[in-house]
Design a protein around this motif. Structure first.
Motif, PDB file in Angstrom:
ATOM      1  N   ASP A 110       0.875  -1.218  -0.017  1.00  0.00           N
ATOM      2  CA  ASP A 110       0.017   0.057   0.114  1.00  0.00           C
ATOM      3  C   ASP A 110       0.847   1.168  -0.048  1.00  0.00           C
ATOM      4  OD1 ASP A 110      -2.319   1.430  -0.055  1.00  0.00           O
ATOM      5  OD2 ASP A 110      -2.566   0.996   2.097  1.00  0.00           O
ATOM      6  N   ARG A 122      -4.312   2.646  -5.281  1.00  0.00           N
ATOM      7  CA  ARG A 122      -5.108   2.450  -4.035  1.00  0.00           C
ATOM      8  C   ARG A 122      -6.411   1.797  -4.424  1.00  0.00           C
ATOM      9  NH1 ARG A 122      -3.794   6.106   0.848  1.00  0.00           N
ATOM     10  NH2 ARG A 122      -1.502   6.404   0.724  1.00  0.00           N
ATOM     11  N   ARG A 126      -8.014  -1.674  -2.728  1.00  0.00           N
ATOM     12  CA  ARG A 126      -9.275  -1.487  -2.175  1.00  0.00           C
ATOM     13  C   ARG A 126     -10.129  -2.622  -2.811  1.00  0.00           C
ATOM     14  NH1 ARG A 126      -8.985   4.204  -2.263  1.00  0.00           N
ATOM     15  NH2 ARG A 126     -10.478   4.347  -4.123  1.00  0.00           N
TER      16      ARG A 126
END
Length: 158
Positions: A110, A122, A126
């Motif tokens: 991340d 990102r 997710r």
């Protein structure tokens, strides 16, 4: 010679390719109609009995032939499934653990700051996390369903 006779001997106009195809289809239809009509009008007692035996045999044997073909298809599909399971079982548990570790390492990566070439990183992380959670929820639901099936199975009579 008579001028009227000369006019009747003139060449008929030729049809284009589509017209020739349509004329052939009409001819085939007329031939089939005449042949079928002649077949049934000129049929003897021997012919009617033969037709009855053939149709009756078809009607009697068709369900058995269909059942056999379905059974053969099911056996073939089961053999293919067994081959696929054997190929999947060729992977050792250690290899599976390594693959799981690689997946977790990739999910934990991340470090994206949202700029330049990392744009959307990102969002992808997710998305992967959400998919992983959905898969775990589905697995949990299947386990609960199997438990319910086991509870029901004890009440079933063999």
């Amino acid at each position: 010679m008579d001028p009227l006779m000369e006019d009747t001997k003139t060449e008929a106009p030729t049809l284009n390719l589509l017209g020739q195809a349509a004329a052939k289809l009409v001819q085939y239809g007329n031939n089939a109609s005449n042949n079928i009509q002649d077949t049934f009008t000129n049929m003897t007692i021997h012919g009617w009995l033969r037709l009855t035996v053939i149709v009756g045999g078809y009607l009697l044997l068709r369900p058995y032939v269909l059942k056999y073909s379905v059974k053969a298809a099911v056996n073939k599909m089961e053999e293919e499934d067994e081959r696929e399971k054997a190929a999947a079982a060729a992977m050792t548990p250690n290899e599976l653990r390594g693959a799981k570790q690689l997946l977790e390492d990739h999910l934990e990566d991340d470090t994206a700051d949202g700029t330049g070439a990392d744009w959307g990183q990102r969002a992808r992380v997710r998305q992967r996390t959400m998919l992983k959670e959905m898969l775990e929820a589905e697995e949990q639901r299947r386990l609960e369903e199997e438990e319910v099936d086991k509870d029901i199975a004890e009440f079933l009579v063999d």
